[in-house]
Motif scaffolding. Sequence first.
Motif, short mmCIF file in Angstrom:
data_model
loop_
_atom_site.label_atom_id
_atom_site.label_comp_id
_atom_site.label_asym_id
_atom_site.label_seq_id
_atom_site.Cartn_x
_atom_site.Cartn_y
_atom_site.Cartn_z
N GLN A 111 2.81 -10.98 -2.34
CA GLN A 111 2.31 -11.18 -3.69
C GLN A 111 0.86 -10.70 -3.75
N PHE A 112 0.58 -9.86 -4.74
CA PHE A 112 -0.80 -9.46 -5.01
C PHE A 112 -1.26 -10.25 -6.24
N ALA A 113 -2.07 -9.68 -7.09
CA ALA A 113 -2.53 -10.40 -8.28
C ALA A 113 -1.33 -10.90 -9.07
N VAL A 114 -1.34 -12.17 -9.44
CA VAL A 114 -0.19 -12.80 -10.10
C VAL A 114 -0.23 -12.51 -11.59
N ASN A 115 0.78 -11.78 -12.07
CA ASN A 115 0.97 -11.57 -13.50
C ASN A 115 -0.29 -11.03 -14.18
N ALA A 116 -0.93 -10.07 -13.55
CA ALA A 116 -2.22 -9.58 -14.04
C ALA A 116 -2.26 -8.07 -14.07
N LEU A 117 -3.10 -7.53 -14.97
CA LEU A 117 -3.35 -6.10 -15.02
C LEU A 117 -4.41 -5.76 -13.97
N ASP A 118 -4.01 -5.81 -12.72
CA ASP A 118 -4.95 -5.60 -11.61
C ASP A 118 -4.17 -5.10 -10.39
N SER A 119 -4.66 -4.02 -9.80
CA SER A 119 -4.02 -3.43 -8.62
C SER A 119 -4.78 -3.72 -7.34
N SER A 120 -5.68 -4.69 -7.35
CA SER A 120 -6.54 -4.96 -6.20
C SER A 120 -5.71 -5.19 -4.94
N ALA A 121 -6.23 -4.67 -3.81
CA ALA A 121 -5.50 -4.75 -2.54
C ALA A 121 -5.83 -5.99 -1.73
N GLY A 122 -6.88 -6.73 -2.09
CA GLY A 122 -7.21 -7.94 -1.36
C GLY A 122 -7.54 -7.65 0.10
N LYS A 123 -6.97 -8.45 0.99
CA LYS A 123 -7.26 -8.28 2.42
C LYS A 123 -6.77 -6.94 2.97
N PHE A 124 -5.86 -6.27 2.27
CA PHE A 124 -5.41 -4.95 2.73
C PHE A 124 -6.54 -3.92 2.66
N TRP A 125 -7.61 -4.23 1.94
CA TRP A 125 -8.79 -3.38 1.94
C TRP A 125 -9.50 -3.38 3.29
N GLN A 126 -9.33 -4.44 4.05
CA GLN A 126 -10.09 -4.60 5.29
C GLN A 126 -9.48 -3.77 6.42
N PRO A 127 -10.30 -3.00 7.13
CA PRO A 127 -9.80 -2.19 8.24
C PRO A 127 -9.07 -3.05 9.28
N GLY A 128 -7.88 -2.63 9.65
CA GLY A 128 -7.10 -3.31 10.68
C GLY A 128 -6.30 -4.51 10.20
N HIS A 129 -6.47 -4.91 8.95
CA HIS A 129 -5.78 -6.14 8.52
C HIS A 129 -4.28 -5.92 8.35
N ALA A 142 -1.14 0.37 -0.91
CA ALA A 142 -0.40 1.30 -0.05
C ALA A 142 -1.34 2.25 0.66
N ILE A 143 -2.26 2.88 -0.07
CA ILE A 143 -3.11 3.88 0.57
C ILE A 143 -4.08 3.24 1.55
N TYR A 144 -4.50 2.00 1.31
CA TYR A 144 -5.38 1.34 2.27
C TYR A 144 -4.60 0.92 3.51
N ALA A 145 -3.37 0.50 3.34
CA ALA A 145 -2.54 0.20 4.52
C ALA A 145 -2.30 1.46 5.34
N MET A 146 -2.12 2.59 4.67
CA MET A 146 -1.86 3.85 5.34
C MET A 146 -3.09 4.39 6.05
N SER A 147 -4.26 4.21 5.44
CA SER A 147 -5.46 4.90 5.93
C SER A 147 -6.34 4.04 6.84
N VAL A 148 -6.41 2.73 6.59
CA VAL A 148 -7.29 1.89 7.41
C VAL A 148 -6.57 0.69 8.00
N GLY A 149 -5.24 0.67 7.89
CA GLY A 149 -4.48 -0.50 8.32
C GLY A 149 -4.28 -0.63 9.81
N ASP A 150 -4.64 0.40 10.58
CA ASP A 150 -4.52 0.38 12.04
C ASP A 150 -3.06 0.21 12.47
N ALA A 151 -2.14 0.79 11.69
CA ALA A 151 -0.72 0.73 12.05
C ALA A 151 -0.05 2.06 11.77
#
Length: 505
Positions: A118-136, A178-187
């Motif tokens: 679950q990301f932002a609940v019922n909101a007009l927001d695409s924020s990645a939250g902790k997925f922004w953090q390198p390696g998370h 998605a792009i933060y998981a792909m680029s800085v997710g360390d996976a």
Amino acid sequence: MRDPTASFAQTALVPFSTAPFPYRGDIPGQGKPFLDVVQDGRAGHTSPRGGVYFEDQTYSDSNVLLSIPRGYDPSRPTLIVLYLHGNEAKLERDVRDRQRVPRQVAESGLNAVLVAPQFAVNALDSSAGKFWQPGHFAKFLQEAAAELARLRGDPPLAETLARSPVLIVAYSGGYLPAIYAMSVGDASERIHGVVLLDALFGEEDRFAEWLPRRGRAFFFSAYSSGSESNNTRLMNSAEARRVPFEIGIPARFEPGRVSFLYGGRNANHRDFVTRAWVSNPLQSVLSRIPGFSLDRRPPGAGDAIAAAGTDRDGSDASGEAEGTPTITAQPRPKPTRASAAGTTGTAAINDAPPPGLGDSGPGAGGPGSLATGQPPAPPLTTSRPAPPPPPAPAVAAAGAGPAKPPSPLGSPSAPVGGKAPAGLDAAAAGLPSGGAAHVVGRPFPAVPLLPAAAPAPVNNGVWAPTMTTDDFDKFRSGFGSDGASTGARPGPTGAAGAKPKPTQP
């Protein structure tokens, strides 16, 4: 001794300590905290599109939807399907009931499990939250493996799933996590493929940078007219980086393959996960991934092609296929010609609401409606109490700056004719099986599917550099012949009059 296969489906909402939210960090590249507002003791975030949303209502849900389909066999290779939802979404109402994601995974014939945070609940927001953090992202996958094993009652399964390949599927605003998981997710070594379902509404430069580094991961982006300009920009960037790609959906998503597919001008953004170029597009895509099948049918077999430009009768209101798959002819659109002087002509663009607005939420297509054909499912219960939220931030900025204006879009390079690459699905392209596919390019990827009897253009081909003006005029007047230009073929260029980029969800 563990049961070799699951005799029943197992689905649950599970709170994760590594879930994207709550998030108390900064927004990458902006130098300001995510929670930038405090009102009456409540911390909140200013979304460029939705205004202020408060943490306790919008950014505190740490649940993750887990699903293990009936028939899952842990002794065989497993694919983890990570589904990243769009704006205005809730896991139960939208991912499970309206978009039927667990069902599409189960009916794909893959030995796969589903993980949907679950990301932002019922909101007009695409924020990645902790997925922004390198390696998370890598930490999130480790917890997902443990919780899936717990859900199935099979502790040794955690070690297997901790090494299993991952397919990232993003819909709409899910492009950002998605792009933060792909680029800085360390996976990156675990990413088997990336699927965008009408999801490219920003970060094209990051996606373009990822493509040459994708290794054996495949990439597939299907889109409606709402995200067409963004996909065109990414195709131009891929061409400039000499990344080979194709227009159309392949019969098999082989390692490293890059494909783009226009979903048809009647494809509706809100329903894109359940009905676009076919009914149940996610199921269709998954069925074409080799190496994980529990089904003896060839990849992609049994797809139902969604009829574009026509409505099905009331008995088919559920969107399910009826009878033999068919492809319905559509009027040929007039392509837009872009030049330094401006844009002329018309493009095939539907009248759907702006992408990202009304992606989810109640209304037509909700649980129990005719659009799903399914009664509302019972509420899911969490397997254990959610972890306590972190303490409130000590300092928060008051207000936020204005949203960034949309970026101008450069002109796409216009493709020329060619032959369909080997392996493309003739049925999905509207061609007789076993025959050579005659392909004509287009300045915008908006040529719809035509019936098998059509002598010329189909929604399938290979993107090529810019054609000459004479060839373009032939193409525009009658789609010309396949014997194309002998002149110089410059690379992609910009145009002052190109249509602007849509507002990002």
